[in-house]
Design a protein around this motif. Structure first.
Motif, PDB file in Angstrom:
ATOM      1  N   LYS B  10       0.879  -1.170   0.000  1.00  0.00           N
ATOM      2  CA  LYS B  10       0.000   0.000   0.000  1.00  0.00           C
ATOM      3  C   LYS B  10       0.916   1.218   0.000  1.00  0.00           C
ATOM      4  O   LYS B  10       2.031   1.160   0.508  1.00  0.00           O
ATOM      5  CB  LYS B  10      -0.854  -0.013   1.264  1.00  0.00           C
ATOM      6  N   CYS B  11       0.429   2.324  -0.544  1.00  0.00           N
ATOM      7  CA  CYS B  11       1.355   3.439  -0.729  1.00  0.00           C
ATOM      8  C   CYS B  11       1.850   4.029   0.592  1.00  0.00           C
ATOM      9  O   CYS B  11       3.018   4.366   0.728  1.00  0.00           O
ATOM     10  CB  CYS B  11       0.761   4.507  -1.633  1.00  0.00           C
ATOM     11  N   GLU B  12       0.984   4.114   1.606  1.00  0.00           N
ATOM     12  CA  GLU B  12       1.472   4.783   2.809  1.00  0.00           C
ATOM     13  C   GLU B  12       2.462   3.878   3.545  1.00  0.00           C
ATOM     14  O   GLU B  12       2.296   2.667   3.560  1.00  0.00           O
ATOM     15  CB  GLU B  12       0.310   5.173   3.742  1.00  0.00           C
ATOM     16  N   ASN B  13       3.524   4.455   4.096  1.00  0.00           N
ATOM     17  CA  ASN B  13       4.273   3.697   5.092  1.00  0.00           C
ATOM     18  C   ASN B  13       4.678   4.639   6.196  1.00  0.00           C
ATOM     19  O   ASN B  13       4.728   5.857   6.011  1.00  0.00           O
ATOM     20  CB  ASN B  13       5.409   2.869   4.467  1.00  0.00           C
ATOM     21  N   MET B  14       4.916   4.095   7.375  1.00  0.00           N
ATOM     22  CA  MET B  14       5.062   4.945   8.549  1.00  0.00           C
ATOM     23  C   MET B  14       6.510   5.080   9.006  1.00  0.00           C
ATOM     24  O   MET B  14       6.780   5.563  10.089  1.00  0.00           O
ATOM     25  CB  MET B  14       4.203   4.374   9.689  1.00  0.00           C
ATOM     26  N   PHE B  15       7.441   4.588   8.189  1.00  0.00           N
ATOM     27  CA  PHE B  15       8.841   4.638   8.600  1.00  0.00           C
ATOM     28  C   PHE B  15       9.436   6.034   8.402  1.00  0.00           C
ATOM     29  O   PHE B  15       8.954   6.820   7.579  1.00  0.00           O
ATOM     30  CB  PHE B  15       9.653   3.627   7.783  1.00  0.00           C
ATOM     31  N   CYS B  16      10.530   6.323   9.112  1.00  0.00           N
ATOM     32  CA  CYS B  16      11.247   7.583   8.902  1.00  0.00           C
ATOM     33  C   CYS B  16      11.902   7.545   7.515  1.00  0.00           C
ATOM     34  O   CYS B  16      12.138   6.468   6.962  1.00  0.00           O
ATOM     35  CB  CYS B  16      12.382   7.762   9.911  1.00  0.00           C
ATOM     36  N   ALA B  17      12.248   8.731   7.028  1.00  0.00           N
ATOM     37  CA  ALA B  17      12.975   8.782   5.754  1.00  0.00           C
ATOM     38  C   ALA B  17      14.306   8.061   5.921  1.00  0.00           C
ATOM     39  O   ALA B  17      14.975   8.214   6.945  1.00  0.00           O
ATOM     40  CB  ALA B  17      13.213  10.241   5.363  1.00  0.00           C
ATOM     41  N   GLY B  18      14.663   7.242   4.947  1.00  0.00           N
ATOM     42  CA  GLY B  18      15.955   6.554   4.996  1.00  0.00           C
ATOM     43  C   GLY B  18      15.968   5.320   5.871  1.00  0.00           C
ATOM     44  O   GLY B  18      17.017   4.714   6.094  1.00  0.00           O
ATOM     45  N   CYS B  19      14.811   4.915   6.354  1.00  0.00           N
ATOM     46  CA  CYS B  19      14.749   3.717   7.212  1.00  0.00           C
ATOM     47  C   CYS B  19      14.979   2.452   6.370  1.00  0.00           C
ATOM     48  O   CYS B  19      14.390   2.284   5.308  1.00  0.00           O
ATOM     49  CB  CYS B  19      13.389   3.625   7.892  1.00  0.00           C
ATOM     50  N   GLY B  20      15.788   1.540   6.898  1.00  0.00           N
ATOM     51  CA  GLY B  20      16.088   0.317   6.161  1.00  0.00           C
ATOM     52  C   GLY B  20      14.928  -0.672   6.144  1.00  0.00           C
ATOM     53  O   GLY B  20      14.805  -1.476   5.214  1.00  0.00           O
ATOM     54  N   HIS B  21      14.070  -0.611   7.149  1.00  0.00           N
ATOM     55  CA  HIS B  21      12.942  -1.543   7.192  1.00  0.00           C
ATOM     56  C   HIS B  21      12.109  -1.430   5.913  1.00  0.00           C
ATOM     57  O   HIS B  21      11.674  -2.428   5.351  1.00  0.00           O
ATOM     58  CB  HIS B  21      12.017  -1.246   8.379  1.00  0.00           C
ATOM     59  N   SER B  22      11.860  -0.188   5.468  1.00  0.00           N
ATOM     60  CA  SER B  22      10.952  -0.024   4.329  1.00  0.00           C
ATOM     61  C   SER B  22      11.599  -0.584   3.054  1.00  0.00           C
ATOM     62  O   SER B  22      10.905  -1.121   2.190  1.00  0.00           O
ATOM     63  CB  SER B  22      10.560   1.437   4.151  1.00  0.00           C
ATOM     64  N   LEU B  23      12.925  -0.477   2.950  1.00  0.00           N
ATOM     65  CA  LEU B  23      13.600  -1.044   1.774  1.00  0.00           C
ATOM     66  C   LEU B  23      13.455  -2.561   1.760  1.00  0.00           C
ATOM     67  O   LEU B  23      13.159  -3.181   0.738  1.00  0.00           O
ATOM     68  CB  LEU B  23      15.089  -0.668   1.781  1.00  0.00           C
ATOM     69  N   PHE B  24      13.650  -3.173   2.919  1.00  0.00           N
ATOM     70  CA  PHE B  24      13.505  -4.626   2.989  1.00  0.00           C
ATOM     71  C   PHE B  24      12.074  -5.044   2.650  1.00  0.00           C
ATOM     72  O   PHE B  24      11.844  -5.993   1.894  1.00  0.00           O
ATOM     73  CB  PHE B  24      13.878  -5.160   4.387  1.00  0.00           C
ATOM     74  N   ASP B  25      11.109  -4.348   3.230  1.00  0.00           N
ATOM     75  CA  ASP B  25       9.705  -4.734   3.028  1.00  0.00           C
ATOM     76  C   ASP B  25       9.349  -4.714   1.543  1.00  0.00           C
ATOM     77  O   ASP B  25       8.634  -5.588   1.049  1.00  0.00           O
ATOM     78  CB  ASP B  25       8.767  -3.788   3.790  1.00  0.00           C
ATOM     79  N   ARG B  26       9.852  -3.707   0.873  1.00  0.00           N
ATOM     80  CA  ARG B  26       9.607  -3.592  -0.555  1.00  0.00           C
ATOM     81  C   ARG B  26      10.171  -4.823  -1.293  1.00  0.00           C
ATOM     82  O   ARG B  26       9.501  -5.408  -2.158  1.00  0.00           O
ATOM     83  CB  ARG B  26      10.255  -2.296  -1.043  1.00  0.00           C
ATOM     84  N   LEU B  27      11.385  -5.224  -0.930  1.00  0.00           N
ATOM     85  CA  LEU B  27      12.000  -6.391  -1.587  1.00  0.00           C
ATOM     86  C   LEU B  27      11.196  -7.657  -1.295  1.00  0.00           C
ATOM     87  O   LEU B  27      10.950  -8.481  -2.183  1.00  0.00           O
ATOM     88  CB  LEU B  27      13.445  -6.575  -1.104  1.00  0.00           C
ATOM     89  N   LEU B  28      10.770  -7.800  -0.048  1.00  0.00           N
ATOM     90  CA  LEU B  28       9.980  -8.980   0.306  1.00  0.00           C
ATOM     91  C   LEU B  28       8.664  -8.983  -0.480  1.00  0.00           C
ATOM     92  O   LEU B  28       8.243 -10.031  -1.002  1.00  0.00           O
ATOM     93  CB  LEU B  28       9.702  -9.001   1.816  1.00  0.00           C
TER      94      LEU B  28
END
Ligand SMILES: Cc1ncc(C[n+]2csc(CCOP(=O)(O)OP(=O)(O)O)c2C)c(N)n1
Ligand code: SF4
Lengths: 358, 240
Positions: B10-28
């Motif tokens: 989904k487009c919204e995500n709640m992570f800070c800018a530059g957070c590594g979690h969001s990069l991983f989630d995208r790959l998963l």
């Protein structure tokens, strides 16, 4: 209906299986290990799953996850093991998971002893973990009731989407009695409305979590308190023995209630008008039984295997101090029938003392 | 990384800018979509910043208490053995409060998958020291820098697990496109091990937490390359 000769713990396990339990996780602790041992082979027979968890903490969370995926799931423990489960049980409550836990009570603080006790009454009925909650607490007093209550526990939990605790004790768990086994219930985990099964792309996925993040908390609170009130109003259960004309009424559950029942009979033979209220649900506490008491009652006497008379507080609340409330507390010992009759006599002749022990 | 986000994101995500979690989630999310197993997957969340994937990824999810994913996933796999069962975990959750449950799942070789986001701190609670905090690293509970003498040694999952009979153990990162491509391959391989019934798989991902590290997003990436990777080498350690 099948008649079986079983230990109380085995009856509890068999009752759960017949009630549709297809997942069990637990950790050994006396006096409940027979539940775990029984489930280790019985789940295989019925196509369910058994995991001997690495701890009570692991086991309680296994049951959380198994329930989330739709299974009827049980864990059981006693004493310090039951304490370890409290965090996990609080998560069951806030996620609204209809899981079932059995506590086969043993006596003592900390590790305590392996014999029977009723000293975790407060822990069992007042919450146990953090947050505003009570479990639905059933208190069997026979091998048959261990089986019957385990049998019905899942449907009761699912009715309210709220966990059920079966508060048995070491004596009932260990004794052998004949009992009648109810028929196997059919249960399909795929039909459980809450069950997680995987959601294909494009459909709305499900998240089973504690309450805090995913929805309006005020709305959640409102629904939750409405549910708790509904349980309080509809689920109070108790048994009365010779109450209407009684001068002294015992209040006892579990193993103590069997001794108290003997005391009522012996007292009546001696011309004393004794009665018994046996709470079957400890939460909701059967307040309605106390609202109906006659004004002639001279005293209510709880009989408890603890030191502090823990249930006496609930009796006082339920009876609004209309008559004195006493406790016969026998700590780790099972009370004697004669001891209870003597105490009732002391209530009648005015020598009994209402002791504040906490 | 694919050009556009997979549709389960989904487009919204709640992570800070530059957070590594969001990069991983995208790959998963991409792997789940490419393997076409979104509907066959049930995830098990930890509690921590990592758990915010729930708001950006449309996959069925159970959230047990902080760190208890090893136990929860064991049960999930028993109840639904035909589903992919995986966890997105924090290093605090998987290696500190939940280490017992994580290790028990590994020693049993449960057929489940752990993705552990190692950002060397307890991020959600404000950046306190975790077992993974690096020697010399400042944190809100090691304000003069972590030392082995005062705080104990830094945790290394590879040292802990390399002799276990598990299916897959890898460490990777998200610092640039090449590393992300490798991470994506590790994610896929771990899930394939599970599909093939090989048993326990764990992929540790070194991820930046610019907020608690007090660095800008580019600085945080450089910190991983310069200070973490030499100490915690990347690679596949078990693959059977
Ligand atoms: C039993 C329990 N203890 C403590 C907490 C508080 N808590 C919430 S998130 C968190 C830290 C998570 O750190 P980590 O697992 O490393 O994940 P990150 O936030 O870094 O993604 C803690 C300690 C909790 N929720 N439950
Ligand atoms: S605090 Fe750190 S881990 Fe948490 S969202 Fe922000 S950058 Fe990510």
């Amino acid at each position: 209906m099948e008649t079986m000769l079983l230990k109380g713990n085995e009856a509890l396990a068999e009752g759960a299986v017949r009630g549709g339990c297809r997942f069990y996780a637990g950790y050994p602790i006396t006096p409940q290990s027979e539940i775990l041992e029984y489930m280790s082979w019985r789940q295989n027979e019925v196509g369910g799953s058994f995991i001997q968890g690495e701890s009570e903490i692991a086991s309680v969370n296994m049951v959380f996850a198994a329930t989330a995926l739709g299974a009827r799931a049980l864990t059981s423990s006693s004493g310090p093991g039951f304490s370890l489960k409290q965090e996990g049980i609080a998560y069951w409550v806030s996620a609204g998971m209809p899981a079932v836990v059995a506590c086969v009570s043993r006596y003592g603080i900390g590790d305590g002893f392996i014999g029977p006790g009723q000293d975790n009454y407060w822990q069992a009925v007042k919450g146990g973990g953090n947050g505003d909650y009570h479990l639905l607490v059933l208190a069997p007093n026979s091998v048959q009731e261990n089986m019957d209550m385990a049998y019905e526990s899942f449907e009761l939990a699912e009715k309210y989407m709220h966990p059920v605790l079966i508060l048995s004790d070491a004596t009932i768990g260990q004794m052998l009695e004949p009992c009648t086994a109810p028929p196997m219930k059919e249960y399909d985990k795929d039909k459980a409305p809450w069950a997680l099964k995987g959601t294909p792309i494009g459909q709305k996925n499900k998240v089973i979590t504690d309450m805090t993040y995913n929805q309006d908390i005020d709305e959640w609170n409102r629904d939750y308190i409405r549910k708790m009130r509904l349980i309080m109003e509809t689920e109070q259960r108790w048994e009365e023995i010779s109450v209407p004309d009684a001068d002294v009424v015992f209040v006892a559950y579990g193993i103590s209630s069997r001794i108290a029942e003997g005391a009522v009979r012996l007292g009546r033979e001696r011309g004393l008008k004794l009665g018994l209220i046996r709470p079957i649900t400890l939460w909701p506490f059967p307040r309605k039984a106390f609202a109906r008491l006659s004004d002639s009652v001279k005293g209510l006497v709880t009989v408890e295997l603890n030191m502090m008379g823990q249930m006496r507080e609930d009796v006082i609340l339920a009876s609004h101090w209309r008559c004195p409330a006493y406790s016969v507390t026998t700590a780790q010992r099972i009370p004697e029938v004669e001891q209870l009759v003597c105490f009732a006599e002391s209530v009648l002749n005015g020598s009994a003392v209402e002791e504040e022990v906490f | 990384m694919a050009k556009s986000a997979p549709s389960i994101m989904k487009c919204e995500n709640m992570f800070c800018a530059g957070c590594g979690h969001s990069l991983f989630d995208r790959l998963l999310g991409e792997v789940l979509t490419e393997m076409d197993i979104v509907g066959e997957s049930i995830s098990c969340s930890d509690i921590g910043c990592n758990h915010m994937y729930q708001y950006s990824m449309a996959v069925d999810t159970v959230v047990p208490p902080h760190g208890k994913m090893g136990a929860a996933m064991a049960a999930m796999k028993k109840v639904r053995p035909d589903k992919y069962i995986f966890s997105i975990a924090g290093d605090g959750g998987a290696y500190a409060i939940g280490l017992g449950e994580t290790l028990s799942a590994a020693t049993r070789n449960d057929n489940v998958t752990f993705f552990v986001m190692n950002n060397t701190v307890y991020a959600m609670t404000g950046g306190q020291m975790a077992p993974t905090t690096m020697p010399g690293q400042y944190s809100s509970s090691s304000i003069k820098g972590r030392t082995a003498e005062e705080h104990g040694r830094t945790f290394d999952v590879v040292k802990l697990m390399q002799n276990l009979e598990i299916a897959y153990l890898a460490r990777c990162t998200v610092t640039n496109a090449a590393e992300m491509a490798k991470t994506k391959r590790c994610i896929k391989k771990a899930l394939e091990k599970q599909r093939d019934g090989k048993g326990f798989s764990l992929v540790e991902v070194l991820v930046p937490c610019p907020t608690n590290w007090g660095l800008t997003p580019p600085e945080a990436m450089r910190h991983i390359e310069n200070d973490l990777v030499p100490y915690l080498p990347l690679g596949e350690y078990i693959d059977r």
